[in-house]
Write a protein that holds these residues in place. Structure first.
Motif, mmCIF file in Angstrom:
data_model
loop_
_atom_site.group_PDB
_atom_site.id
_atom_site.type_symbol
_atom_site.label_atom_id
_atom_site.label_comp_id
_atom_site.label_asym_id
_atom_site.label_seq_id
_atom_site.Cartn_x
_atom_site.Cartn_y
_atom_site.Cartn_z
ATOM 1 N N VAL A 83 14.588 2.594 8.086
ATOM 2 C CA VAL A 83 13.405 1.775 8.369
ATOM 3 C C VAL A 83 13.532 0.528 7.505
ATOM 4 O O VAL A 83 13.441 0.605 6.278
ATOM 5 N N GLU A 85 13.160 -3.138 5.535
ATOM 6 C CA GLU A 85 12.126 -3.849 4.800
ATOM 7 C C GLU A 85 11.428 -4.814 5.766
ATOM 8 O O GLU A 85 12.059 -5.416 6.628
ATOM 9 N N ARG A 87 9.539 -4.027 8.045
ATOM 10 C CA ARG A 87 9.225 -3.270 9.277
ATOM 11 C C ARG A 87 9.996 -3.663 10.523
ATOM 12 O O ARG A 87 10.542 -2.828 11.198
ATOM 13 N N HIS A 88 10.002 -4.940 10.906
ATOM 14 C CA HIS A 88 10.712 -5.371 12.111
ATOM 15 C C HIS A 88 10.358 -4.573 13.354
ATOM 16 O O HIS A 88 11.228 -4.048 14.028
ATOM 17 N N VAL A 89 9.087 -4.474 13.660
ATOM 18 C CA VAL A 89 8.728 -3.920 14.965
ATOM 19 C C VAL A 89 9.004 -5.010 16.000
ATOM 20 O O VAL A 89 9.099 -6.192 15.668
ATOM 21 N N GLN A 142 1.982 -1.135 11.366
ATOM 22 C CA GLN A 142 3.367 -1.515 11.691
ATOM 23 C C GLN A 142 4.356 -0.666 10.894
ATOM 24 O O GLN A 142 5.411 -0.281 11.394
ATOM 25 N N GLN A 143 3.997 -0.368 9.636
ATOM 26 C CA GLN A 143 4.862 0.504 8.833
ATOM 27 C C GLN A 143 4.940 1.894 9.471
ATOM 28 O O GLN A 143 6.008 2.494 9.565
ATOM 29 N N ALA A 146 7.179 1.663 12.480
ATOM 30 C CA ALA A 146 8.600 1.603 12.116
ATOM 31 C C ALA A 146 9.110 2.983 11.697
ATOM 32 O O ALA A 146 10.238 3.379 12.016
ATOM 33 N N PRO A 163 8.589 0.859 1.779
ATOM 34 C CA PRO A 163 7.520 1.090 2.762
ATOM 35 C C PRO A 163 6.143 0.622 2.302
ATOM 36 O O PRO A 163 5.282 0.376 3.137
#
Ligand code: ATP
Length: 236
Positions: A83, A85, A87-89, A142-143, A146, A163
């Motif tokens: 996962v 840093e 998040r990158h959704v 979002q976290q 992810a 996270p």
């Protein structure tokens, strides 16, 4: 044999050395935390394990296989999921579509449906928002997304990059409780964090990094109690 063994790892970016002779291990079933200040090399180590950065020296062994030269996609397929840093959704995709992306390597529809069910059980908030654009979720949500996306690939080892970063205290508490829960369900976790207090509280073992090197290691409790860690990371 450790599930993950990192041995004498060096990472260079041109002339800059980000990681210096780092060795550590993660045993099956553990939560292991790597802590350290900005620039200590935490992200470099995680990205090297997941195959996004190549080491200049050293070995990374996952379940008995050396993976430091294995393509990133194959590493994920072997049961190791990161996962990242921040998040990158995927914006523009719904929560559900984001979760489905996490399962793209798995072709078994029944298993995918089962995994999705488990993810929604663990993160009911994601189910409530499954048709919502992922970009409109709060930072904490979002976290969770992810983490849910990474769990869709049923990893044996979950790598978590900071996270708690940027989250409100109430969400931080929740995220760490979820990490403990993920461990209870049988997934091994390698966690990197600047939030040393939380990261060590939930860790079976931890390593302290400074300027690319491991300077201290021990159980989570030992490190929390250590003068050095208290002075440098826990405000006295
Ligand atoms: P942070 O918490 O700020 O992410 P970190 O502990 O994860 O820090 P790294 O991001 O791994 O640390 O960085 C370790 C060192 O490597 C730093 O000195 C950083 O400037 C350098 N570094 C990282 N990525 C690159 C890059 N792509 N090019 C050049 N130097 C880099």
């Amino acid at each position: 044999m450790a599930m993950l063994e990192v041995k004498n790892l060096d990472v260079h970016y041109g002339v800059i050395q980000g990681v210096r002779d780092v060795s550590f291990e993660v045993n099956q079933g553990e939560v292991v935390s790597l802590i350290g200040a900005n620039g200590a090399g935490k992200t470099s180590i995680l990205r090297t394990i997941s195959g996004l950065v190549r080491p200049s020296n050293g070995t990374i062994t996952f379940e008995g296989q050396e993976i430091q030269k294995t393509p990133a996609q194959k590493i994920v397929a072997s049961g190791l999921s990161q996962v990242p840093e921040g998040r990158h959704v995927f914006p523009g995709l719904s929560v559900l579509e984001n979760l489905e992306m996490g399962a793209f390597l798995r072709k078994n529809r029944e298993e995918n449906a089962q995994n999705l069910k488990h993810v929604f059980q663990r993160f009911p908030r994601l189910e409530e928002r499954k048709t919502q654009d992922a970009a409109t979720l709060s930072g904490g949500e979002q976290q969770m997304l992810a983490m849910g996306r990474a769990l869709m690939s049923q990893p044996k080892l979950l790598l978590l990059d900071e996270p708690s970063m940027g989250l409100a205290p109430i969400f931080i508490q929740e995220i760490f409780e979820i990490i403990k829960d993920i461990q209870k369900q049988g997934t091994t976790v390698l966690l990197i964090e600047q939030n040393a207090n939380m990261a060590l509280s939930i860790a079976d073992r931890g390593y302290v990094l400074e300027t690319g090197k491991v300077i201290l290691s021990g159980t989570g409790q030992e490190l929390l109690a250590s003068d050095e860690v208290r002075k440098a990371y826990l405000g006295g």
